[in-house]
Design an enzyme around this catalytic site. Sequence first.
Site, PDB file in Angstrom:
ATOM      1  N   GLU A 138      75.055 -20.451  17.150  1.00  0.00           N
ATOM      2  CA  GLU A 138      73.890 -19.717  17.648  1.00  0.00           C
ATOM      3  C   GLU A 138      72.730 -20.688  17.774  1.00  0.00           C
ATOM      4  O   GLU A 138      72.517 -21.544  16.909  1.00  0.00           O
ATOM      5  CB  GLU A 138      73.479 -18.596  16.691  1.00  0.00           C
ATOM      6  CG  GLU A 138      72.263 -17.843  17.206  1.00  0.00           C
ATOM      7  CD  GLU A 138      71.665 -16.892  16.179  1.00  0.00           C
ATOM      8  OE1 GLU A 138      71.621 -15.690  16.453  1.00  0.00           O
ATOM      9  OE2 GLU A 138      71.236 -17.367  15.103  1.00  0.00           O
ATOM     10  N   GLU A 182      67.389 -16.930  22.249  1.00  0.00           N
ATOM     11  CA  GLU A 182      68.569 -17.030  21.397  1.00  0.00           C
ATOM     12  C   GLU A 182      69.819 -17.034  22.268  1.00  0.00           C
ATOM     13  O   GLU A 182      69.889 -16.310  23.264  1.00  0.00           O
ATOM     14  CB  GLU A 182      68.617 -15.851  20.414  1.00  0.00           C
ATOM     15  CG  GLU A 182      67.378 -15.831  19.524  1.00  0.00           C
ATOM     16  CD  GLU A 182      67.407 -14.768  18.424  1.00  0.00           C
ATOM     17  OE1 GLU A 182      66.537 -14.835  17.549  1.00  0.00           O
ATOM     18  OE2 GLU A 182      68.301 -13.889  18.449  1.00  0.00           O
TER      19      GLU A 182
END
Length: 554
Positions: free
Chosen positions: A277, A422
Amino acid sequence: MRVASPHSLRASTTLVLLSLLLSANALFINLLPGFPQSLSASITSFENWSGEIRTNIYQTSPKNVDDLVSAVNWASSRGWRVRPRGFTHGWAPTSLDNSVNSLSRVLVVDMKGLNGITTNTTDKSITLAAGASVDSMHEALKAAGLALGAAPALGDITIGGALAIGAHGTGILANGETQGPGVSLGSLSNLVLELDAIVWTGTAYAVKTFARNDPEIGPFLCHLGRALITRVVLRVTDSYTMRCESITSVSMDQLSAAPGSGGTTVESILQSAGRMEIIHFPFTPNPWLKIWSLAPVKPATARAVSGPYNYPFSDSIDKLLSSLIGLGQTILPGGILVTAPAVFGIVTTGLATTKSADIWGYAGDLMRYVRASTLRVTANGIVIHCRRADVQRTIFEFNNKHKSLLTQYSGRLLFPINGPAEIRVTRVDQPDDAGVAGAVMPNLTPSRPFDGHPEWDTAVWFDVLTIPTTPFASSFMRDIEQWALANYASYAGVRSEWSKGWAYTTQGGWRDTNILKNVIPAAYGPAWANAVATFAKYDPKRLYASPLLDNMGL
Ligand SMILES: Cc1cc2nc3c(=O)[nH]c(=O)nc-3n(C[C@H](O)[C@H](O)[C@H](O)COP(=O)(O)OP(=O)(O)OC[C@H]3O[C@@H](n4cnc5c(N)ncnc54)[C@H](O)[C@@H]3O)c2cc1C
Ligand SMILES: *[C@@H]1O[C@H](CO)[C@@H](O)[C@H](O)[C@H]1NC(C)=O
Ligand SMILES: *[C@@H]1O[C@H](CO)[C@@H](O)[C@H](O)[C@H]1NC(C)=O
């Protein structure tokens, strides 16, 4: 005769007011004639997570399914709607919006009282009442020696709420890794073995069980709140351990370099570890990169952890960003230019002082790292389906666009984005993962494969976060969404992440009629119409609909 002191007068006035309030409470319960005796409904305030939906609404909190069925039939016979709620830890007004209030004949059902959980280590499954939290699911799995292959980053959501929007984690298979049984690297919905829904049976609403190979289950696996689910059984896998490394020394431009570039890129990380991530604050060169890898034995340099949420310093980030709101976006529009590097400083220092940059432990603990108590930012959600080989290209293009839009806006002295971008990468849904012959594909998960494109086996999830009141935020979100729809059309498919923001106009999300009525249904193909027909059959009165779902024709 003793004269009452002003103090005791005030006290007795308070008492009178209090008892008036209590009887008023009793009064409006009576205003719902025939409401099931074993339950009560009272006017309660309802807020979405970012605090932008605030309304007053009738709410009931059943503790068992029979009571819930009675409440649904009460609503059905009186032309009310029924809106289940979990923790309301989401953004999209799939359930309610500000147009709904206590005069709207809408009954909100708090599902959190239905929260039983049992695990079965023989067939590797977990049975959950729909109001059980994802945190308690992980705890039950851990205790039973079981685990999930992937899961959302936060745990204070209900399983019912998570499945409603097609919740996902992050991760694909690393090079040379084979997928274990009971692992889904797409949505949680894809792990469903069986579920109970309260549906119209011709004479009344009643509980009906759908098995995963029932041809009609597809729309119920992820339904945006267009169904009411009371119980689910999920396939799970054996307990395992992972390592999670946090890296802050690689630049965003390097990670999202053009396909074929050398060095550490998202592509190289996916090949070696599969699970990552990126959290990238605007106007800072380096993101916070997390890399998870399978690690049966604790690596020497890693710190063993025994629970979830191992990044306590995230709270300080919230406080800092909240100060931006305090300073007033309009007084200090460029505040983020100063704040973003400071936020990055909190991350690097926090990782070092809490020794969290390299941790190891039970997979279900390492998968949870976001608490909903964090700053109430808003987020958009764009999902790109592409060939595995095109993942780096989608990220390269996204990063370029994100940067150029930020530059374009700041050139006009506008700073609509003060939170991070993100990026996560998952597989698309593969029904075989559930380990049931004839398992049906979810109709409406964002990770459902595109019809006619079996080569698009990977989904890239992009979110851009910002503080809700920031001027021009919707305009920025619209620009990036419209760009994504056009840019990726030539080699990939675009979907929306249901729990977040989509269908933006410059006024806000969930408003663009063309996206709501044409673009989204087209991205699901015939599965969309099939879902519409199935919901019409099992909820002909549209008890489980909302203004947004009405607008989408769902
Ligand atoms: C900080 C933060 C981080 C997040 N991270 C992730 C992530 O990593 N991955 C991810 O996938 N998502 C993530 N989300 C989104 C989250 O998973 C969804 O918003 C989820 O729907 C929240 O669950 P809830 O119990 O709060 O549901 P609610 O918000 O209360 O409800 C969501 C919808 O589900 C419906 N619903 C709830 N229960 C039922 C039921 N039993 N039957 C039928 N419908 C029902 C509601 O009517 C509503 O339409 C995140 C959200 C936040 C705020
Ligand atoms: C667990 O699953 C097995 C296999 O499906 C089944 O036979 C058994 O009854 C289940 N156990 C419980 C407690 O439900
Ligand atoms: C909460 O709901 C309101 C009203 O629908 C919406 O404008 C807002 O964007 C939602 N919250 C967030 C954080 O998106």
